[in-house]
Write a protein that holds these residues in place. Structure first.
Motif: not given
Length: 276
Positions: A129-133, A143-153, A246-252
């Motif tokens: 997706p191009d956008f994520a909450q 910013v002391s904490l960040v919560l990131l939705p991630i997914s994979g196979q 998700w923590l790389g250049p194509d994710g967050y």
């Protein structure tokens, strides 16, 4: 002599019950009514189902945050609230036109998804997706904490999770697996709190900035690893790859870079949410 009855409904009812025409028409009418009722129920229940899914995710987020050592104190110090913002994943900045309320409708449009080539798609998603909450906890202007939705196979199918990172954007604060299709007793153990409890404190990158995070094949041997699950190597590899993607250049990656630089842009247009 009585005139012919031109009312089609009465003419249908007048046919004998053994009539093939009557049977076909009645069956069609019953099917049409049932289809209309099912469609109507779907329309009526969809907002309820969406709200239930949102409530479940909020409950998982609350449980994740409360399970992180020191989070209760941090929440109290910051006013007891996380903030949420929709991020444009390409830029790492707050989306200009998309809000949490419009995110689902936006992502129903196929043009708001990016197709990943084989080299990019280490998580096996096919498209992103191009956008994520995301959810942010701030300590004054930091910013002391960040919560990131991630997914994979994984081995059995898609795995969804929420990954929490501490303010250095390199230390895992916790993880909550929200959906999976892995084998019970094997890969399915990724949803057990005992396994997820191995994540806090795990580092992502080494001093050279190289991504090192991995689910080990056995017990963790470095600061960048979490314990593997016996008999679930492919599940562990799936978790490794989805975190790395998700923590790389194509994710967050662009978002994390901006936070590390101290940019305020990712935190603009944020909406406070309660700690639940």
């Amino acid at each position: 002599m009585a005139g012919r009855d031109w009312n089609p409904w009465r003419r249908l009812l007048a046919l004998p019950n053994e009539s093939r025409t009557k049977t076909v028409i009645v069956a069609f009418l019953v099917s049409a009514v049932c289809a209309a009722l099912v469609s109507g129920a779907t329309v009526v229940l969809r907002p309820i189902q969406t709200a239930n899914r949102a409530a479940e995710e909020q409950a998982r987020i609350a449980a994740l945050v409360q399970g992180i050592p020191g989070m209760t104190t941090l929440l109290e110090q910051s006013g007891g609230a996380l903030s949420t913002v929709v991020i444009d994943l390409t830029t790492g900045r707050a989306a200009a036109e998309v809000t949490p309320a419009t995110l689902e409708a936006t992502l129903n449009d196929a043009t708001h998804w990016t197709v990943l080539d084989a080299a990019q798609d280490v998580a096996g998603l096919g498209q992103r997706p191009d956008f994520a909450q995301v959810f942010l906890l701030r300590d004054n202007d930091t910013v002391s904490l960040v919560l990131l939705p991630i997914s994979g196979q994984g081995y059995g199918g898609r795995i969804d999770a929420i990954l929490a990172l501490r303010g250095d954007m390199n230390t895992i604060a916790g993880i909550a697996v929200t959906r999976h299709s892995e084998t019970p007793g094997l890969g399915g153990r990724i949803q057990e709190t005992s396994w997820q409890g191995d994540f806090p404190g795990t580092e992502l990158r080494d001093e050279n900035g190289e991504m090192r995070f991995a689910v080990a094949r056995g017990p963790a041997a470095t600061a960048y690893e979490v314990d593997g699950i016996t008999g679930a190597t492919r599940t562990g590899r799936g978790v490794t790859q989805m975190v790395r993607f998700w923590l790389g250049p194509d994710g967050y990656g662009p978002l994390l870079d901006a936070i590390q630089r101290g940019s305020s842009e990712p935190c603009r247009k944020r909406r406070p949410i309660g700690p639940h």
